[in-house]
Design a protein around this motif. Structure first.
Motif, PDB file in Angstrom:
ATOM      1  N   ARG A 357       0.949  -1.040  -0.031  1.00 32.31           N
ATOM      2  CA  ARG A 357      -0.010  -0.041  -0.139  1.00 32.31           C
ATOM      3  C   ARG A 357       0.669   1.659   0.188  1.00 32.31           C
ATOM      4  NH1 ARG A 357      -5.752   0.382   1.351  1.00 32.31           N
ATOM      5  NH2 ARG A 357      -4.562   2.383   0.623  1.00 32.31           N
ATOM      6  N   ARG A 358       2.029   1.219   0.752  1.00 35.55           N
ATOM      7  CA  ARG A 358       2.812   2.617   1.036  1.00 35.55           C
ATOM      8  C   ARG A 358       3.757   2.669  -0.294  1.00 35.55           C
ATOM      9  NH1 ARG A 358       4.623   4.456   6.512  1.00 35.55           N
ATOM     10  NH2 ARG A 358       3.515   4.812   7.398  1.00 35.55           N
ATOM     11  N   PHE A 359       4.170   1.485  -1.160  1.00 35.88           N
ATOM     12  CA  PHE A 359       4.778   1.251  -2.671  1.00 35.88           C
ATOM     13  C   PHE A 359       3.449   2.362  -3.799  1.00 35.88           C
ATOM     14  CE2 PHE A 359       5.556  -0.899  -6.592  1.00 35.88           C
ATOM     15  CZ  PHE A 359       7.170   0.334  -6.160  1.00 35.88           C
ATOM     16  N   HIS A 360       2.703   1.539  -3.341  1.00 38.65           N
ATOM     17  CA  HIS A 360       1.551   2.159  -3.962  1.00 38.65           C
ATOM     18  C   HIS A 360       1.185   4.069  -4.422  1.00 38.65           C
ATOM     19  CE1 HIS A 360      -0.799  -1.897  -4.757  1.00 38.65           C
ATOM     20  NE2 HIS A 360       0.504  -1.767  -5.199  1.00 38.65           N
ATOM     21  N   ALA A 361       1.050   3.981  -3.037  1.00 38.33           N
ATOM     22  CA  ALA A 361       0.854   5.517  -2.567  1.00 38.33           C
ATOM     23  C   ALA A 361       2.173   6.399  -2.614  1.00 38.33           C
ATOM     24  CB  ALA A 361       0.619   5.913  -1.204  1.00 38.33           C
TER      25      ALA A 361
END
Length: 476
Positions: A357-361
Motif C-alpha cells: 500500500r505504501r509503495f502504491h501511494a
C-alpha cells in the motif's frame, strides 16, 4: 510494411525482404556509430523472475536453469532456497541476502529427460540493443559493425523477490558505478573528458522492473518502511535518466498476482518446478503488483480489505492457508512450534501488504517529473487478460469472471493507469501518467519484446528520434 523504394534504392517487398538482423543493421548501424554526446548508455531492467539467482554459498543456480528430473516443489531444500528468508524476526527490514543476482535471463537453460535446450527470455531485448550498436557485458551479438568507438549497454540484475524500494536503492548504486565505467570509456576510447555525474542513461524496463524504475525516478534510494513517514518526493533519479521505455508495466497492478499468491504457480513441469503459495507469498515484491483497491480483483471482496491480513486469514489465502504449514516447516526449519510458524508467516503477510500500500501511494501521486525527461510506453492490447476473479472456497481456486484487452498478465488500462470504469467512462484516457509516445502490440506479456515491431521502435526511439524538441514535464 510499405512496399517500394526507400532512401538509396533499398526496396521493401516480398522479393527483397531482408532477415530481421540485416534490416535493423541497414536502418540503424550508422546512427549507432555516433556516440557521445549524441547517444546515451542504456540500462536494461527485467521484470519479476527475470534475473538468474545463485546460491552464494554453493554457487548453484536456484532460479534460471532447470532440470526436468529434479527441482520439484516437493524438494524441501529447493523450496527453502527460493523463498525470501523468514526467521524468528520476520520483519522485512531485517531479511538477509541469501541469493546473488547474476545476470538478466537472456535465455532459460532447461534439461528435459537429459536433453538440454533453451527458452528465450530477454534475449531479443539484449540482441536488439546489440543490433543498434550497444555493447553488452555478457551478450555479444556477432556480425554487426559497431564502428571505431563503443557505447555501453548494461544489464541490471537484481533479486526480484525483495521490496522494490530496496531494489531502487541498488539501482542507484549500480548507476553510480556505471557512470564511472562510461566516463572511463569516453576518455580512453573517444577522447572525451566527461564528468561522471553529468552522464545520463536511457532505460528499457519490463513489467515489475518498470514499477521499480518509477520509484527510483521519484525517490532515488529512499527506503519504504512499513511504519513511520513515507519517502520524500525529490526526483533524485531524474538526474540519472534522459529517456525511458517502459514495456508492459503493471502501473495499475495485475489481477494475475492473486492467482500466484493463492494457488502458487506451475512454471511448466517437468521443465520447471511448481512453487506453492507460501514460497511465492514470501516475496515482498509480489504484493506490490496487486491491483489498486478500486479495482477489486476478487468478486465479493472489497479492494481496501484486500490489503488487510485479516481478510486473508478469514479466507485461508496464501501464507494464511492452513495447508501451507508443511511447506512453512521446511522454510522455518528451526521453528518447531506450528503456532509460532504461523504467526511468523502472518507477520510477513501483513508487513508485505502494508508495504505494498505504501509503495502504491508513493507511485500514485500526480507530480510531474522535471522537464527534459521523456517516457515511452509499449503495451499489449490483444490478449484476453483477467481483470477480476471469483474465488471458489470449496476448490480453493480462482476463475476469471472478467477478461479485458491486455497482454495476458497486464491489462491495457493498467499499463496506461487508466482510471476509467464502465460507470465513469469518458472518450479520453483518464490517467495521471503522461507518455511521449505509446505503442500497442498484439503479443503476450513476454512475447511483445520478441518481435520486429518492438525492436524497430525501440531502436528508433533510442537512436534516431529527435530529442529536446519538447520541454513538457511528463508525469511518471
Amino acid at each position: 510494411m510499405i512496399a517500394g523504394a526507400i532512401g538509396g534504392g533499398l526496396a521493401f517487398g516480398p522479393a527483397a525482404a531482408r532477415p530481421r538482423g540485416e534490416r535493423l543493421k541497414v536502418l540503424y548501424n550508422r546512427a549507432a556509430q555516433e556516440h557521445y554526446p549524441d547517444q546515451n548508455p542504456v540500462i536494461v531492467i527485467p521484470g519479476i523472475l527475470g534475473t538468474r539467482l545463485v546460491d552464494g554459498a554453493s554457487g548453484q543456480t536456484v532460479w534460471g536453469a532447470f532440470d526436468g528430473l529434479s527441482p520439484m516443489s516437493s524438494d524441501k531444500s529447493n523450496v527453502r532456497r527460493l523463498a525470501l528468508p523468514f526467521g524468528d524476526q520476520s520483519r522485512l527490514s531485517g531479511v538477509a541476502a541469501d541469493l546473488n543476482p547474476i545476470a538478466v535471463l537472456d535465455r532459460v537453460s532447461v534439461k528435459v529427460l537429459g536433453v538440454p535446450f533453451q527458452l528465450r527470455q530477454y534475449a531479443q531485448i539484449l540482441s536488439t540493443l546489440g543490433a543498434g550498436g550497444y555493447r553488452d557485458e555478457t551478450l555479444h551479438p556477432t556480425g554487426l559493425d559497431y564502428g571505431p568507438g563503443h557505447i555501453s549497454c548494461f544489464q541490471f540484475p537484481y533479486d526480484w523477490r525483495r521490496d522494490n524500494a530496496e531494489t531502487a536503492a541498488a539501482l542507484k548504486r549500480f548507476m553510480d558505478e556505471k557512470r564511472l565505467v562510461v566516463a572511463d570509456g569516453y576518455r580512453e576510447t573517444l577522447g572525451y573528458d566527461v564528468a561522471p555525474e553529468s552522464i545520463r542513461f536511457d532505460v528499457v524496463a519490463h513489467s515489475m522492473g518498470a514499477l521499480m524504475f518509477r520509484y527510483f525516478m521519484r525517490y532515488g534510494g529512499q527506503p519504504l518502511d512499513t511504519y513511520g513517514a513515507g519517502p520524500t518526493l525529490d526526483w533524485t533519479g531524474a538526474a540519472y535518466v534522459d529517456r525511458a521505455i517502459l514495456v508492459a508495466p503493471p502501473n495499475g497492478g495485475s489481477a494475475e498476482t492473486m492467482r500466484f499468491l493463492l494457488e502458487g504457480q506451475d512454471f511448466g513441469r517437468p521443465v520447471a518446478p511448481r512453487y506453492p503459495p507460501s514460497v511465492l507469498g514470501s516475496f515482498a515484491s509480489i504484493y506490490q503488483l496487486l491491483p489498486r483497491p478500486w479495482a477489486s480483483p476478487i468478486d465479493g471482496v472489497d479492494g481496501e480489505r484486500l490489503f488487510d491480513a485479516r481478510t486473508w486469514i478469514a479466507r485461508g489465502w496464501g501464507l494464511a492457508a492452513p495447508d501451507q504449514d508443511a511447506v512453512l516447516a521446511t522454510l522455518l526449519g528451526d521453528v518447531t512450534d506450528p503456532l509460532r510458524r504461523r504467526q511468523i508467516a502472518l507477520d510477513r503477510l501483513q508487513d508485505s501488504l502494508t508495504l505494498a500500500r505504501r509503495f502504491h501511494a508513493a507511485l500514485d501521486s500526480t507530480e510531474k517529473a522535471p522537464a527534459g525527461f521523456e517516457p515511452f510506453l509499449i503495451a499489449g492490447d490483444n490478449v484476453p487478460t483477467p481483470e477480476r476473479f471469483r474465488f471458489d472456497a470449496g476448490r480453493g481456486r480462482l476463475s476469471p469472471v472478467s477478461l479485458v484487452p491486455g497482454d495476458g498478465a497486464v491489462t491495457r488500462s493498467s499499463a496506461l493507469f487508466d482510471h476509467r470504469t464502465p460507470s465513469t467512462w469518458r472518450p479520453r484516457v483518464q490517467s495521471p501518467l503522461r507518455f511521449r509516445s505509446v505503442l500497442f502490440t498484439e503479443q503476450d506479456h513476454l512475447g511483445l519484446t520478441q518481435t520486429d515491431l518492438f525492436s524497430d521502435n525501440v531502436l528508433f526511439w533510442l537512436l534516431e528520434e529527435q530529442r529536446g524538441e519538447r520541454l513538457e514535464r511528463y508525469a511518471l
